[in-house]
Design an enzyme around this catalytic site. Structure first.
Site, PDB file in Angstrom:
ATOM      1  N   PHE A   1      41.692  55.620  53.897  1.00 46.50           N
ATOM      2  CA  PHE A   1      41.537  55.562  52.440  1.00 46.50           C
ATOM      3  C   PHE A   1      41.999  54.200  51.957  1.00 46.50           C
ATOM      4  O   PHE A   1      43.160  53.836  52.102  1.00 46.50           O
ATOM      5  CB  PHE A   1      42.326  56.656  51.711  1.00 46.50           C
TER       6      PHE A   1
ATOM      7  N   ASP B   1      47.158  47.621  54.998  1.00 52.19           N
ATOM      8  CA  ASP B   1      47.066  48.195  53.653  1.00 52.19           C
ATOM      9  C   ASP B   1      48.333  49.024  53.423  1.00 52.19           C
ATOM     10  O   ASP B   1      48.424  50.171  53.853  1.00 52.19           O
ATOM     11  CB  ASP B   1      45.813  49.059  53.519  1.00 52.19           C
TER      12      ASP B   1
ATOM     13  N   LYS C   1      50.314  49.941  43.805  1.00 57.73           N
ATOM     14  CA  LYS C   1      51.104  51.120  43.409  1.00 57.73           C
ATOM     15  C   LYS C   1      52.544  50.754  43.017  1.00 57.73           C
ATOM     16  O   LYS C   1      52.778  50.290  41.914  1.00 57.73           O
ATOM     17  CB  LYS C   1      51.026  52.173  44.502  1.00 57.73           C
TER      18      LYS C   1
HETATM   19  C1  LIG Z   1      45.841  54.307  46.422  1.00 61.77           C
HETATM   20  C2  LIG Z   1      45.426  53.470  47.573  1.00 61.77           C
HETATM   21  C3  LIG Z   1      44.484  52.428  47.416  1.00 61.77           C
HETATM   22  C4  LIG Z   1      43.747  52.185  46.126  1.00 61.77           C
HETATM   23  O1  LIG Z   1      44.578  51.863  45.079  1.00 61.77           O
HETATM   24  P1  LIG Z   1      44.011  52.007  43.567  1.00 61.77           P
HETATM   25  O2  LIG Z   1      45.100  51.389  42.728  1.00 61.77           O
HETATM   26  O3  LIG Z   1      43.837  53.469  43.309  1.00 61.77           O
HETATM   27  O4  LIG Z   1      42.741  51.268  43.498  1.00 61.77           O
HETATM   28  C5  LIG Z   1      44.210  51.636  48.519  1.00 61.77           C
HETATM   29  N1  LIG Z   1      44.796  51.859  49.704  1.00 61.77           N
HETATM   30  C6  LIG Z   1      45.689  52.853  49.891  1.00 61.77           C
HETATM   31  C7  LIG Z   1      46.305  53.038  51.235  1.00 61.77           C
HETATM   32  C8  LIG Z   1      46.019  53.700  48.841  1.00 61.77           C
HETATM   33  O5  LIG Z   1      46.874  54.706  49.037  1.00 61.77           O
END
Ligand SMILES: *Cc1c(COP(=O)(O)O)cnc(C)c1O
Length: 414
Positions: free
Chosen positions: A146, A233, A262
């Site tokens: 994700f 990520d 985040k």
């Molecule tokens: C939430 C998330 C994203 C995307 O972030 P958004 O601010 O919702 O665009 C990307 N990578 C990971 C691992 C995430 O948990």
């Protein structure tokens, strides 16, 4: 236009259902206030927040230092665009690069934008530094990843719900099994045009899959061997969540490209960033990438405060300690209960696996029961519930939450 002074939960839900696109399926609870580890619904009922806005609110709801920095900056200067310099961005960049040990930072707003940015940097690096022929670069990604919701990112998702009917899809991605070093090695070996390996140090949305010990370290070594960029990520796993500042710190891995989002703002404001050293980041030149709001003064002030809070309050250390308590307590309970198969996770990013099929509604039904008992969590799949409270939780609160969770599971009738 008349705006109701006070909505009931049902009124608020009805409004969203009628006037909002249905791109989420929220738990039926309407929140109107938050502080620390708690949120309150419009009827005044208090809950422990065990989602923390998908780990954006690691520092706790409405942290006074973060909100204070945001308000001060909001009264002074909010947005200049990057057409001009502002007196906050450089400070944030210096603070964040020295915190994480990189030469440079590129500011964005959301996680998905930061992932897109990392992919663009990786492709440019492939052509300009590695010498891959034009339009041939491949980026290796993992199954069940994700990374966000843009057209390119969902192009390499294997979640049908996220993907279906959004084609044509972006080319240039190779998907391999997560936590499988042989699959990575054979992808690297058979693809001379591989430019990067994009990976979540723990797969959060997939259900908190923690890879085998040594996976990240060996994956990084393989990437080095094949001159491929290791792109971490850490949008969900970073900023203290797993018991270290970054999840890759558990294996002392330094990514070539680091993606943050985040909790980089503590949930106060959208702030994301990509970090890399000069030999990589220098492929980005004026005009080749940007964002009107990326790097704005409020984001810079908020980002700095959010990182300071993590360090000052030793939240990574707290996550490490409380995470152990959480898993220990649940591991004592699980053998006494047919409903739960296991608990897994690192720090305060954990999940329980329910003894039912992936497409069942059991995890959802358990979350509804948890809500009744004053604790909010969300399933990641039909049979997996993520537990990720704010990192400002204390020991006593955690034990209170464990007892709510155990009581709920014990009384749950399938
Ligand atoms: C939430 C998330 C994203 C995307 O972030 P958004 O601010 O919702 O665009 C990307 N990578 C990971 C691992 C995430 O948990």
């Amino acid at each position: 236009m008349a705006v109701l002074e006070h909505l009931t939960s049902q009124q608020a839900i009805d409004l969203e259902n009628k006037y909002g696109a249905h791109n989420y399926h929220p738990l039926p609870v309407v929140l109107s206030r938050g502080e620390g580890v708690y949120v309150w619904d419009v009827e005044g009922k208090r809950y422990y927040d065990f989602l923390s806005a998908y780990s954006a609110v690691n520092q706790g709801h409405c942290h006074p230092k973060i909100v204070g920095a945001m308000l001060d900056q909001a009264k002074t200067l909010t947005l200049t665009s990057r057409a001009f310099y502002n007196d906050m961005l450089g400070r944030f960049e210096e603070y964040a690069t020295s915190t994480f040990g990189f030469d440079k930072l590129l500011p964005m707003n959301t996680g998905a934008e930061a992932v897109e940015t990392a992919l663009k940097i990786c492709r440019r690096w492939a052509y300009q530094k590695k010498g891959i022929p034009e339009n041939q670069a491949q980026i290796i990604v993992c199954e069940n990843n994700f990374h966000g919701r843009t057209t390119t990112i969902i192009s390499f998702s294997n979640d049908p719900v996220a993907r279906v009917d959004y084609g044509p899809y972006t080319q240039g991605f190779i998907k391999i099994e997560y936590d499988n070093l042989m699959a990575l090695e054979s992808a690297l070996e058979s693809n001379p045009h591989a430019a990067g390996f994009l990976v979540e140090p723990i797969q959060g949305e997939a259900g908190v899959y923690v890879p085998s010990e040594g996976y990240l370290k060996k994956a990084k070594a393989l990437c080095e061997q094949y001159n491929v960029l290791f792109i971490a990520d850490e949008v969900q796993t970073g900023i203290g969540r797993t018991g270290k500042m970054l999840a890759v710190d558990h294996e002392e891995v330094t990514p070539d490209i680091l993606i943050l989002g985040k909790a980089l703002s503590g949930g106060a404001y959208p702030v994301s960033a990509v970090l890399a050293n000069d030999e990589i980041m220098e492929v980005i030149t004026p005009g080749s990438h940007g964002s009107t709001f990326g790097g704005n003064p409020i984001a810079a002030a908020v980002g700095m405060a959010a990182l300071e809070v993590i360090k000052e309050e030793e939240l990574a250390e707290n996550a490490e300690e409380l995470g152990k308590v959480f898993r220990d307590e649940l591991n004592k309970f699980i053998p006494t209960c047919d409903l739960v198969v296991k608990v897994r996770g690192k720090g305060l990013l954990n999940a329980i696996v329910i003894n039912d099929s992936e497409d069942s509604s059991t995890a959802w039904d358990i979350c509804m029961a948890l809500k009744e008992n004053g604790l909010l969590a969300k399933p990641t799949h039909g049979n997996i519930i993520r537990f990720a409270p704010p990192l400002v939780m204390n020991h006593e609160q955690l034990l209170d939450c464990v007892s709510i969770i155990i009581k709920t599971l014990r009384n749950f009738n399938q």
